[in-house]
Design a protein around this motif. Structure first.
Motif, mmCIF file in Angstrom:
data_model
loop_
_atom_site.group_PDB
_atom_site.id
_atom_site.type_symbol
_atom_site.label_atom_id
_atom_site.label_comp_id
_atom_site.label_asym_id
_atom_site.label_seq_id
_atom_site.Cartn_x
_atom_site.Cartn_y
_atom_site.Cartn_z
ATOM 1 N N GLY A 1 13.683 9.975 -13.152
ATOM 2 C CA GLY A 1 13.341 9.307 -14.406
ATOM 3 C C GLY A 1 13.312 7.796 -14.310
ATOM 4 N N GLU A 2 13.445 7.253 -13.100
ATOM 5 C CA GLU A 2 13.405 5.798 -12.931
ATOM 6 C C GLU A 2 11.953 5.322 -12.867
ATOM 7 N N PRO A 3 11.659 4.175 -13.485
ATOM 8 C CA PRO A 3 10.261 3.718 -13.501
ATOM 9 C C PRO A 3 9.778 3.295 -12.121
ATOM 10 N N VAL A 4 8.604 3.769 -11.775
ATOM 11 C CA VAL A 4 7.931 3.369 -10.542
ATOM 12 C C VAL A 4 6.822 2.363 -10.868
ATOM 13 N N VAL A 5 6.077 2.647 -11.947
ATOM 14 C CA VAL A 5 5.075 1.722 -12.483
ATOM 15 C C VAL A 5 5.302 1.625 -13.980
ATOM 16 N N ILE A 6 5.324 0.415 -14.500
ATOM 17 C CA ILE A 6 5.446 0.249 -15.947
ATOM 18 C C ILE A 6 4.051 0.065 -16.541
ATOM 19 N N GLU A 7 3.852 0.649 -17.699
ATOM 20 C CA GLU A 7 2.550 0.558 -18.345
ATOM 21 C C GLU A 7 2.285 -0.854 -18.833
ATOM 22 N N ASP B 1 0.876 4.242 -2.738
ATOM 23 C CA ASP B 1 0.787 5.662 -2.373
ATOM 24 C C ASP B 1 1.944 6.449 -2.974
ATOM 25 N N TYR B 2 3.147 5.848 -2.924
ATOM 26 C CA TYR B 2 4.329 6.503 -3.505
ATOM 27 C C TYR B 2 4.152 6.694 -5.017
ATOM 28 N N ALA B 3 3.573 5.699 -5.682
ATOM 29 C CA ALA B 3 3.350 5.805 -7.129
ATOM 30 C C ALA B 3 2.404 6.961 -7.438
ATOM 31 N N TYR B 4 1.352 7.111 -6.636
ATOM 32 C CA TYR B 4 0.429 8.234 -6.847
ATOM 33 C C TYR B 4 1.123 9.572 -6.608
ATOM 34 N N ASP B 5 1.997 9.622 -5.595
ATOM 35 C CA ASP B 5 2.747 10.861 -5.339
ATOM 36 C C ASP B 5 3.638 11.198 -6.532
ATOM 37 N N CYS B 6 4.297 10.184 -7.079
ATOM 38 C CA CYS B 6 5.163 10.418 -8.245
ATOM 39 C C CYS B 6 4.339 10.894 -9.438
ATOM 40 N N GLN C 1 0.833 -1.201 0.000
ATOM 41 C CA GLN C 1 0.000 0.000 0.000
ATOM 42 C C GLN C 1 0.872 1.257 0.000
ATOM 43 N N SER C 2 1.968 1.215 0.745
ATOM 44 C CA SER C 2 2.878 2.361 0.771
ATOM 45 C C SER C 2 3.487 2.604 -0.607
ATOM 46 N N TYR C 3 3.800 1.520 -1.303
ATOM 47 C CA TYR C 3 4.374 1.681 -2.636
ATOM 48 C C TYR C 3 3.338 2.293 -3.588
ATOM 49 N N ARG D 1 -7.506 3.816 -4.913
ATOM 50 C CA ARG D 1 -6.121 3.852 -4.419
ATOM 51 C C ARG D 1 -5.876 2.830 -3.316
ATOM 52 N N HIS D 2 -6.911 2.121 -2.903
ATOM 53 C CA HIS D 2 -6.805 1.262 -1.726
ATOM 54 C C HIS D 2 -6.562 -0.193 -2.119
ATOM 55 N N LEU D 3 -5.490 -0.753 -1.608
ATOM 56 C CA LEU D 3 -5.158 -2.155 -1.842
ATOM 57 C C LEU D 3 -5.955 -3.017 -0.876
#
Length: 687
Positions: A96-102, A23-28, A19-21, A133-135
């Motif tokens: 520029g590092e990928p957090v989520v890949i499409e 949340d981090y993806a949404y922040d990015c 869940q923290s990850y 947003r909730h896992l």
């Protein structure tokens, strides 16, 4: 094997970590959006450049805004140690590092296709169950040498828990994307190369529509040229198009047109309905040749030479055989009829100019070519010759001759149509346009005006119901021959429903070949509903294998016989009210003959929020759907009214199509099916 993540009485540390990850993806993604807002051009940049940058910036901002759908829905762990989170769109950090890949990226392929037999370099695949947003949960598939050796040959369902949870969701008025739960066989179709025809045969609920839409999204990602050439989705009716309208936007895809065959031809208002035999003749590919002959019949050879007199009294003569030969040469090419007239006119003018200058001799003052042409065009004899060789012609005139002029039609159809077929085509009122006339109008326009605007790729859903003339419409709009054809032979309900896909492909030539796929796993209807509906296949489509349902239902289909036919609408209303109290979406699917009485009774029933599919869409709790409009739709619960009348809506000699229509209606429910009837059930259902 797939196993649920361990749960403890307190908070699950691993669930919290994931869940923290997220949340981090949404922040990015939010930071990416802020950076996109800051993109501006310099003040002295050209206006067109500023417009392009602003357009791309707004599109980027829209893509990063999200629509409430889950951003990230899984993770893959490679044997080498790398981990990739897979989601709806690409997200990166400030470096520029990928957090989520499409999901469309090549590195995401193992998320969809890895199996215990072929792990594709993975140690683990983790499927998230996410609400916004909730896992909510996750499940893991662990790939080891032992699991690879123990892998069976049966069908593997990827992310079964998440898939079943998604399938159990209540249906709303619009279709949802399946990007989080795409199965391996679906992904292989989605990612096929763009060239040629990709043909997908799939029974009800196998996901073929979703596959076609996700394929359109993938091709636009994989081949940027397509965004300029355009992608078109062709659906069976506007109710269906409204139902699927949100799938592509949810995948951040906007460069796709969504139309019906009727929408492809503007300016034709439908006012009548053809009987089945008439529609059958009009849809025959022979009608293209009939129209071609009707156009060609207007070109007649001139009998006499053309003598032209100029202002200086000089005369030139254009031989009749030369003019006739030039007209034949033009007519034998690929030029449409209407541009052919000015082309022939210009050839005659050039020849007249050449002959006139020969008369003048080399020492004379040579006149301006435009002056010579003006003198020729002003002469009545020239206009008469041109009008005979290549008269002015419009679409209405051609169609009037083919549809209302018996003498002209017999001449154009000689050796092509029989006398009985000619009698079926003829009518008194040209403006009494029907659905089957649409391809005829398009063919006439093509013969006269040339190709209509084209697309780079066309996705055609429910293609099994298109006539050869309608298929010609699609072929001329896709010169590349790049198409995705979706359908189910068992659900073919038109008078042109084929017995095999070869009959369809014969009208869609492509130089890049055809790739055939079949989807055999049914994700929509529970096994009890599929079992009942599949009894019809033995008669309606005996060469097809029923789909394999992925899940059982909670209840068997409910069959409600009604002794008093006058009481039938009240029984339907009672059942609809009961089901509407338990399910989000209920469809009442009925033959045309019962729609009016059902609408009156359902509208008056307390507690029934009624909508009409054709007028109101699918947003009401209870939706009244004509049997012919049910294709491609799905609801939590379905009430099929008077099955025998539905099957009889398509008369002889197309009786198998009537049973196929009933098959379509019986397979729209995701949870429960009721059947209310007064007339005896069709024999296969009663067995």
């Amino acid at each position: 094997m797939e196993e649920a993540a361990p749960r403890q009485e307190g908070a699950d540390p691993e669930l919290e970590s994931e869940q923290s990850y997220i949340d981090y993806a949404y922040d990015c993604m939010s930071r990416m959006r802020r950076r996109a807002k800051e993109v501006r051009t310099t003040a002295n940049a050209p206006a067109t450049h500023r417009d392009i940058v602003e357009y791309e910036r707004e599109r980027r901002l829209a893509a990063l805004a999200g629509d409430g759908s889950a951003l990230c829905f899984g993770r893959i762990d490679e044997a080498g140690g790398d981990k990739w989170y897979v989601g709806r769109r690409h997200v990166e950090d400030s470096a520029g590092e990928p957090v989520v890949i499409e999901w469309r990226a090549p590195v995401a392929v193992p998320f969809y296709r890895a199996s215990h037999a072929k792990p594709m370099g993975l140690d683990r695949r983790r499927q998230f169950t996410v609400e916004g947003r909730h896992l909510l949960d996750f499940s893991d598939e662990i790939f080891t040498a032992e699991s690879e050796q123990a892998a069976g040959t049966g069908t593997e369902i990827r992310g079964r828990d998440a898939l079943l949870r998604e399938l159990d969701r209540e249906r709303t008025g619009t279709m949802r994307d399946i990007v989080a739960t795409i199965q391996a066989e679906q992904d292989e179709i989605i990612r096929r190369p763009v060239a040629g025809i990709t043909l997908v045969q799939g029974g009800p609920g196998t996901g073929k529509t979703a596959v076609g839409l996700h394929r359109a999204a993938f091709l636009l990602y994989d081949d940027p040229v397509l965004e300029r050439a355009g992608v078109l989705v062709v659906g069976p009716n506007r109710t269906f198009l409204r139902y699927i309208s949100q799938v592509l936007p949810s995948l951040d895809v906007t460069a796709v047109g969504q139309l019906t065959i009727r929408d492809l031809v503007r300016g034709v208002r439908l006012r009548a309905i053809d009987p089945a035999p008439v529609a059958h003749v009009k849809g025959d590919a022979r009608m293209a040749e009939v129209l071609g002959r009707a156009v060609a019949a207007h070109r007649q050879p001139v009998r006499d030479d053309l003598e032209l007199v100029f202002e200086d009294r000089r005369r030139v003569t254009l031989r009749a055989d030369w003019m006739n030969a030039e007209a034949r040469r033009l007519a034998s090419g690929t030029m449409p009829y209407n541009p052919g007239r000015p082309a022939l006119r210009d050839r005659i003018l050039r020849e007249a100019d050449r002959l006139y200058r020969e008369k003048l001799g080399a020492l004379s003052v040579q006149p301006d070519a435009r002056v010579v042409a003006q003198q020729v065009r002003a002469q009545r004899e020239f206009q008469s010759a041109l009008d005979r060789l290549w008269p002015t012609l419009d679409v209405d005139r051609v169609l009037a001759e083919v549809l209302t002029d018996e003498r002209a039609l017999k001449s154009a159809a000689s050796g092509l149509l029989g006398d009985d077929e000619i009698g079926l085509v003829l009518r008194n009122d040209l403006d009494a346009w029907t659905e089957a006339d649409i391809p005829l109008v398009d063919e006439a326009r093509y013969r006269l005006e040339g190709r209509p605007p084209a697309w780079g790729h066309i996705v055609v859903d429910e293609c099994q119901d298109l006539s050869p003339m309608a298929l010609r419409m699609l072929d001329r709009r896709c010169p590349s021959g790049s198409m995705t054809i979706l359908g189910d032979i068992a659900q073919g309900t038109s008078v042109w429903a084929p017995d095999s896909w070869d009959e369809v492909l014969a009208h869609l030539p492509t130089h890049a070949g055809v790739h055939r796929s079949e989807l055999a796993i049914g994700y929509r209807a529970p096994s009890q509903i599929i079992e009942l509906a599949s009894r019809l296949l033995a008669v309606a489509a005996p060469h097809l294998t029923p789909v394999e349902a992925v899940r059982p239902g909670d209840t068997d289909p409910r069959i409600i016989p009604v002794r008093d036919v006058a009481a039938l609408p009240r029984w339907v209303a009672t059942e609809a009210a009961d089901l509407a109290g338990r399910h989000r979406s209920v469809a009442v699917i009925a033959p045309d003959s019962l729609l009016r009485s059902l609408r009156e009774v359902l509208s008056a029933r307390a507690g029934v929020d009624l909508g009409d599919a054709a007028k109101d869409g699918l947003d009401h709790r209870v939706t009244l759907v004509a049997a012919r409009e049910a294709k491609g739709l799905e609801f939590d619960s379905v009430i099929v009214v008077e099955p025998a009348a539905i099957a009889a809506e398509i008369p002889a000699p197309f009786t198998s199509q009537g049973l196929r229509l009933l098959y379509v209606c019986l397979t729209r429910a995701t949870k429960h099916l009721s059947v209310v009837h007064h007339r005896p059930l069709p024999e296969p259902m009663a067995a």
